[in-house]
Write an enzyme that holds these catalytic residues in place. Structure first.
Site, short mmCIF file in Angstrom:
data_model
loop_
_atom_site.label_atom_id
_atom_site.label_comp_id
_atom_site.label_asym_id
_atom_site.label_seq_id
_atom_site.Cartn_x
_atom_site.Cartn_y
_atom_site.Cartn_z
N LYS A 13 -47.67 -76.13 -29.60
CA LYS A 13 -48.84 -76.14 -28.72
C LYS A 13 -49.13 -77.54 -28.19
CE LYS A 13 -51.55 -74.52 -31.99
NZ LYS A 13 -50.60 -74.40 -33.13
N ARG A 87 -59.64 -70.13 -33.03
CA ARG A 87 -58.83 -69.72 -34.17
C ARG A 87 -59.45 -68.55 -34.91
NH1 ARG A 87 -56.11 -75.06 -34.81
NH2 ARG A 87 -54.56 -74.95 -36.46
N ARG A 126 -42.26 -83.33 -38.34
CA ARG A 126 -43.16 -83.82 -37.29
C ARG A 126 -43.70 -85.21 -37.57
NH1 ARG A 126 -48.06 -80.19 -35.24
NH2 ARG A 126 -48.55 -79.98 -37.47
N ARG A 160 -48.86 -86.52 -40.66
CA ARG A 160 -50.14 -85.93 -41.06
C ARG A 160 -50.18 -85.58 -42.55
NH1 ARG A 160 -51.30 -81.46 -36.56
NH2 ARG A 160 -52.08 -80.42 -38.41
N ARG A 171 -52.06 -72.82 -44.41
CA ARG A 171 -52.34 -72.75 -42.97
C ARG A 171 -51.78 -71.48 -42.36
NH1 ARG A 171 -49.95 -78.42 -41.95
NH2 ARG A 171 -50.08 -78.10 -39.71
P1 ADP Z 1 -51.52 -77.47 -36.05
O1 ADP Z 1 -51.08 -78.48 -35.04
O2 ADP Z 1 -50.68 -77.50 -37.28
O3 ADP Z 1 -51.68 -76.09 -35.48
P2 ADP Z 1 -54.21 -78.52 -35.80
O4 ADP Z 1 -53.99 -79.95 -35.54
O5 ADP Z 1 -54.54 -77.65 -34.66
O6 ADP Z 1 -52.95 -77.92 -36.58
O7 ADP Z 1 -55.32 -78.34 -36.91
C1 ADP Z 1 -55.31 -79.06 -38.11
C2 ADP Z 1 -56.42 -78.57 -39.03
O8 ADP Z 1 -57.70 -78.80 -38.39
C3 ADP Z 1 -56.42 -77.08 -39.34
O9 ADP Z 1 -55.58 -76.77 -40.44
C4 ADP Z 1 -57.90 -76.83 -39.66
O10 ADP Z 1 -58.25 -77.31 -40.94
C5 ADP Z 1 -58.60 -77.71 -38.64
N1 ADP Z 1 -58.86 -77.02 -37.36
C6 ADP Z 1 -58.34 -77.34 -36.15
N2 ADP Z 1 -58.80 -76.52 -35.19
C7 ADP Z 1 -59.63 -75.64 -35.80
C8 ADP Z 1 -60.40 -74.52 -35.36
N3 ADP Z 1 -60.40 -74.15 -34.06
N4 ADP Z 1 -61.14 -73.85 -36.28
C9 ADP Z 1 -61.14 -74.21 -37.58
N5 ADP Z 1 -60.44 -75.25 -38.08
C10 ADP Z 1 -59.67 -75.97 -37.20
P1 ADP Z 2 -48.44 -77.42 -32.81
O1 ADP Z 2 -49.32 -78.28 -31.94
O2 ADP Z 2 -48.37 -76.00 -32.35
O3 ADP Z 2 -48.77 -77.54 -34.26
P2 ADP Z 2 -46.36 -79.41 -32.16
O4 ADP Z 2 -46.35 -79.47 -30.68
O5 ADP Z 2 -47.02 -80.52 -32.90
O6 ADP Z 2 -46.94 -77.97 -32.66
O7 ADP Z 2 -44.83 -79.25 -32.65
C1 ADP Z 2 -44.48 -79.21 -34.03
C2 ADP Z 2 -43.19 -79.99 -34.25
O8 ADP Z 2 -42.09 -79.28 -33.65
C3 ADP Z 2 -43.16 -81.37 -33.60
O9 ADP Z 2 -42.44 -82.24 -34.45
C4 ADP Z 2 -42.43 -81.17 -32.26
O10 ADP Z 2 -41.72 -82.34 -31.86
C5 ADP Z 2 -41.47 -80.05 -32.61
N1 ADP Z 2 -41.25 -79.09 -31.50
C6 ADP Z 2 -42.18 -78.62 -30.62
N2 ADP Z 2 -41.64 -77.71 -29.77
C7 ADP Z 2 -40.34 -77.57 -30.14
C8 ADP Z 2 -39.24 -76.77 -29.67
N3 ADP Z 2 -39.40 -75.90 -28.64
N4 ADP Z 2 -38.05 -76.90 -30.28
C9 ADP Z 2 -37.89 -77.75 -31.31
N5 ADP Z 2 -38.87 -78.53 -31.81
C10 ADP Z 2 -40.09 -78.45 -31.25
#
Ligand code: ADP
Ligand code: ADP
Ligand code: ZN
Length: 213
Positions: A13, A87, A126, A160, A171
């Site tokens: 994302k 979420r 990541r 992270r 998660r």
């Molecule tokens: P990821 O990139 O792995 O999807 P995020 O960076 O979006 O994770 O979120 C990291 C953490 O922040 C989540 O595990 C949760 O604890 C909190 N968080 C983020 N967005 C939300 C949301 N919309 N509602 C509740 N908790 C959230």
């Molecule tokens: P999210 O925001 O959904 O948690 P991220 O954009 O942070 O996901 O991506 C998670 C990890 O996967 C990062 O290390 C990113 O560089 C890698 N990544 C993202 N998209 C792809 C893809 N299409 N193929 C391979 N690796 C990816």
């Protein structure tokens, strides 16, 4: 045009949101980034959410809805990209109400489909640039020069606290219990467009571009 990027942790994302910011001038609203910022700035709210986030649990709806409301009122551009929000169903309802209040609507919900096995690899490799936030991966998207950001030349790379296997398991459970019902919710509304998140980064970008144009 306002869109949601919906998908489990590690689906890509953030990576795709950054691309849309660069190419379309849209505004990325990542509640994860906002919460991490609050955590490091040491505010009361930051202290309250730190433990919850590190454990991989969801922060309360009230807190994240408050953060989004603030941003929606203070920023304007070529549309918002909601990244990691909503979420829960309560957050989805709150978002609809906030957008309606601003005379805006939701254009599309892009569901990024990735299987769980791939997510473990995505999350464990990541890292991001501490200066500009560019997202990298040890195997699938390394920096061109080791330890140096391609985008800004920054040399401080961040991993992270919650990007470990144990927190990822929590998660994922939170995702399936509380977030995945949104897929049905937006499907029923007619807003949902799935993309194959397992494809290469550029291919995923192309699928999203095709949906938006
Ligand atoms: P990821 O990139 O792995 O999807 P995020 O960076 O979006 O994770 O979120 C990291 C953490 O922040 C989540 O595990 C949760 O604890 C909190 N968080 C983020 N967005 C939300 C949301 N919309 N509602 C509740 N908790 C959230
Ligand atoms: P999210 O925001 O959904 O948690 P991220 O954009 O942070 O996901 O991506 C998670 C990890 O996967 C990062 O290390 C990113 O560089 C890698 N990544 C993202 N998209 C792809 C893809 N299409 N193929 C391979 N690796 C990816
Ligand atoms: Zn950088």
């Amino acid at each position: 045009m306002n869109i949601i990027l919906l998908g489990p942790p590690g689906a890509g994302k953030g990576t795709q949101a950054r691309h849309l910011v660069e190419t379309r001038g849209m505004i990325q609203l990542s509640t994860g980034d906002m919460l991490r910022e609050a955590k490091t700035s040491g505010t009361e709210m930051g202290k309250k959410v730190a433990e919850i986030m590190d454990a991989g649990k969801l922060v309360t709806d009230e807190i994240v809805i408050g953060l989004i409301e603030e941003k929606l009122q203070s920023e304007a551009g070529a549309g918002f990209i909601f990244d990691g929000f909503p979420r829960t169903l309560a957050q989805a309802d709150a978002l609809a109400a906030l957008l309606a209040k601003l005379g805006q609507s939701l254009h599309t919900v892009i569901e990024m489909r990735v299987d769980d096995e791939a997510l473990v690899k995505r999350i464990s490799g990541r890292f991001t640039c501490g200066n500009c936030g560019e997202v990298y991966h040890d195997e699938t998207k390394p920096t061109k020069v080791e330890g140096v950001c391609d985008k800004c030349g920054g040399t401080e790379m961040v991993r992270r606290a919650d990007d470990n296997e144990e927190s990822l398991r929590t998660r994922l459970m939170e995702y399936y219990k509380k977030t995945s019902p949104l897929i049905g919710y937006y499907y029923a509304k007619g807003d949902l467009r799935p993309v194959n998140g397992l494809a290469d980064i550029d291919e995923v970008t192309a699928s999203i571009e095709a949906i938006l144009s």
